[in-house]
Design a protein around this motif. Structure first.
Motif, mmCIF file in Angstrom:
data_model
loop_
_atom_site.group_PDB
_atom_site.id
_atom_site.type_symbol
_atom_site.label_atom_id
_atom_site.label_comp_id
_atom_site.label_asym_id
_atom_site.label_seq_id
_atom_site.Cartn_x
_atom_site.Cartn_y
_atom_site.Cartn_z
ATOM 1 N N ALA A 70 0.841 -1.208 0.000
ATOM 2 C CA ALA A 70 0.000 0.000 0.000
ATOM 3 C C ALA A 70 0.872 1.253 0.000
ATOM 4 N N GLU A 71 0.373 2.298 -0.631
ATOM 5 C CA GLU A 71 1.096 3.572 -0.670
ATOM 6 C C GLU A 71 1.103 4.215 0.716
ATOM 7 N N LEU A 72 2.141 4.977 0.994
ATOM 8 C CA LEU A 72 2.181 5.733 2.241
ATOM 9 C C LEU A 72 1.036 6.750 2.269
ATOM 10 N N ASP A 73 0.546 7.040 3.448
ATOM 11 C CA ASP A 73 -0.531 8.005 3.681
ATOM 12 C C ASP A 73 -1.897 7.512 3.198
ATOM 13 N N THR A 74 -2.018 6.239 2.845
ATOM 14 C CA THR A 74 -3.321 5.697 2.493
ATOM 15 C C THR A 74 -3.901 4.950 3.689
ATOM 16 N N GLU A 75 -5.225 4.847 3.721
ATOM 17 C CA GLU A 75 -5.886 4.164 4.832
ATOM 18 C C GLU A 75 -5.688 2.655 4.705
ATOM 19 N N VAL A 76 -5.396 2.041 5.828
ATOM 20 C CA VAL A 76 -5.181 0.593 5.852
ATOM 21 C C VAL A 76 -5.963 -0.017 7.006
ATOM 22 N N THR A 77 -6.332 -1.277 6.848
ATOM 23 C CA THR A 77 -6.989 -2.032 7.914
ATOM 24 C C THR A 77 -6.343 -3.408 7.981
ATOM 25 N N VAL A 78 -5.943 -3.799 9.177
ATOM 26 C CA VAL A 78 -5.340 -5.122 9.350
ATOM 27 C C VAL A 78 -5.990 -5.822 10.533
ATOM 28 N N GLU A 79 -6.021 -7.125 10.465
ATOM 29 C CA GLU A 79 -6.394 -7.950 11.606
ATOM 30 C C GLU A 79 -5.145 -8.701 12.026
ATOM 31 N N THR A 80 -4.756 -8.553 13.285
ATOM 32 C CA THR A 80 -3.488 -9.090 13.729
ATOM 33 C C THR A 80 -3.570 -9.402 15.221
ATOM 34 N N TYR A 81 -2.412 -9.658 15.846
ATOM 35 C CA TYR A 81 -2.417 -10.107 17.237
ATOM 36 C C TYR A 81 -1.431 -9.292 18.074
ATOM 37 N N VAL A 82 -1.872 -8.882 19.226
ATOM 38 C CA VAL A 82 -1.031 -8.119 20.145
ATOM 39 C C VAL A 82 0.122 -8.988 20.630
ATOM 40 N N GLN A 83 1.324 -8.423 20.590
ATOM 41 C CA GLN A 83 2.496 -9.094 21.172
ATOM 42 C C GLN A 83 2.981 -8.347 22.414
ATOM 43 N N ALA A 84 2.805 -7.045 22.413
ATOM 44 C CA ALA A 84 3.159 -6.212 23.574
ATOM 45 C C ALA A 84 2.570 -4.827 23.344
ATOM 46 N N THR A 85 2.495 -4.035 24.395
ATOM 47 C CA THR A 85 2.009 -2.649 24.277
ATOM 48 C C THR A 85 2.880 -1.724 25.108
ATOM 49 N N GLN A 86 2.935 -0.495 24.701
ATOM 50 C CA GLN A 86 3.499 0.542 25.556
ATOM 51 C C GLN A 86 2.384 1.049 26.474
ATOM 52 N N SER A 87 2.707 1.883 27.398
ATOM 53 C CA SER A 87 1.735 2.353 28.384
ATOM 54 C C SER A 87 0.592 3.119 27.718
ATOM 55 N N TRP A 88 -0.634 2.846 28.172
ATOM 56 C CA TRP A 88 -1.799 3.616 27.714
ATOM 57 C C TRP A 88 -1.727 5.007 28.318
ATOM 58 N N TRP A 89 -2.080 6.009 27.499
ATOM 59 C CA TRP A 89 -2.080 7.379 28.021
ATOM 60 C C TRP A 89 -2.974 8.257 27.173
ATOM 61 N N ASP A 90 -3.845 9.016 27.827
ATOM 62 C CA ASP A 90 -4.674 10.022 27.168
ATOM 63 C C ASP A 90 -5.471 9.451 25.992
ATOM 64 N N GLY A 91 -6.041 8.262 26.212
ATOM 65 C CA GLY A 91 -6.903 7.673 25.194
ATOM 66 C C GLY A 91 -6.186 7.034 24.034
ATOM 67 N N LYS A 92 -4.868 6.804 24.151
ATOM 68 C CA LYS A 92 -4.107 6.219 23.054
ATOM 69 C C LYS A 92 -3.138 5.164 23.579
ATOM 70 N N ILE A 93 -2.763 4.260 22.672
ATOM 71 C CA ILE A 93 -1.831 3.206 23.039
ATOM 72 C C ILE A 93 -1.012 2.799 21.820
ATOM 73 N N THR A 94 0.242 2.416 22.061
ATOM 74 C CA THR A 94 1.121 1.932 20.996
ATOM 75 C C THR A 94 1.248 0.420 21.127
ATOM 76 N N ILE A 95 1.037 -0.275 19.990
ATOM 77 C CA ILE A 95 0.946 -1.736 20.024
ATOM 78 C C ILE A 95 1.962 -2.372 19.083
ATOM 79 N N TYR A 96 2.656 -3.372 19.587
ATOM 80 C CA TYR A 96 3.505 -4.229 18.768
ATOM 81 C C TYR A 96 2.642 -5.432 18.390
ATOM 82 N N CYS A 97 2.434 -5.625 17.091
ATOM 83 C CA CYS A 97 1.519 -6.676 16.621
ATOM 84 C C CYS A 97 2.236 -7.626 15.672
#
Length: 273
Positions: A70-97
């Motif tokens: 897919a081109e950069l800046d285009t909308e993407v949707t994936v189904e995947t699995y969480v492997q780890a996360t960074q700390s949740w903060w202010d309604g957002k979270i960073t996920i390693y999938c």
């Protein structure tokens, strides 16, 4: 005289009938105007069915190959699995999938605190956002995450990529759970320290500082990171790096993050015996 009068009466009646016929003609020709053309066009409203939208939704989840193409800046949707996360903060979270066909890094995706607590390793998620790149790191940005009700689970095994360090093949495993074995700790600054707080040494113990350290194999040295919001100061990985000495031979696991080249986010460090 009577014949003349009779003939005049007959002629008058003929003319009268002819006049009636002409005045009624427009009524018969006007009839076609009463056909309801709009009524015959009513079927044009039929395409308002939701079938196309349903098909789009079913096709929305990409394979890893489609995501990478897919081109950069285009909308993407994936189904995947969480492997780890960074700390949740202010309604957002960073996920390693990661999925069996490849891995993803979802940066600061919208997520409720309640859902964040459910994102344990192995949890299936659907993530929609925009494909972006930051200094070589391909990631999903400005996204949202949902948890399917009937999702299965998957936890990836760490792939040993020690021999791929410094090669062009390494980037094919970007964001995957990886392992590095038999590496030697090298000094990370002119002071000869085995690690430092933050990339430039600007941090300090007791602060929310990342740990940076160097390790070598085959005569080449590489940089590794303990990301504070992934493994904080109370984690075993953080404490293990604080205890390192230059010359230690170590084994590591983590995620193959990229910043101007490979800069793995490490989650486990052990000194080889």
């Amino acid at each position: 005289m009577k014949k003349i009068i009779a003939m005049l009466l007959a002629l008058t009646m003929v003319l009268a009938f002819a006049g009636c016929a002409k005045t009624e003609a427009p009524a018969t020709t006007a009839a076609p105007e009463t056909t309801a053309a709009p009524a015959t066009e009513a079927p044009t409203e039929a395409p308002e069915t939701e079938a196309p939208a349903t098909e789009a939704a079913e096709a929305a989840a990409m394979t890893h190959e489609e995501y990478m193409a897919a081109e950069l800046d285009t909308e993407v949707t994936v189904e995947t699995y969480v492997q780890a996360t960074q700390s949740w903060w202010d309604g957002k979270i960073t996920i390693y999938c990661q999925s069996p066909d490849g891995a993803y890094f979802a940066y600061n995706v919208a997520c409720s605190e309640e859902d964040a607590a459910k994102l344990v390793p192995g949890t299936k998620v659907a993530i929609t956002g925009f494909k972006g790149e930051w200094s070589g790191e391909v990631e999903i940005m400005d996204g949202t995450v949902t948890i399917p009700a009937d999702g299965d689970t998957f936890v990836a095994e760490a792939l040993d990529v020690t021999e791929l360090l410094g090669t062009e093949e390494l980037i094919a495993h970007q964001n995957e759970r990886v392992a590095f074995t038999g590496m030697t700790v090298e000094a990370c600054n002119d002071a000869g320290d085995a690690f430092q707080y933050n990339w430039d040494g600007s941090g300090a113990e007791g602060s929310d500082s990342d740990l940076y350290f160097n390790a070598s194999v085959g005569g080449n040295t590489y940089t590794f990171v303990i990301e504070y919001y992934l493994c904080n100061a109370e984690s075993e990985a953080y404490k293990a790096v604080q205890a390192l000495k230059v010359g230690d031979v170590i084994n590591m696991e983590g995620f193959l993050y990229w910043y101007e080249g490979a800069q793995p986010h490490i989650t486990s460090v052990t000194v080889a015996e």
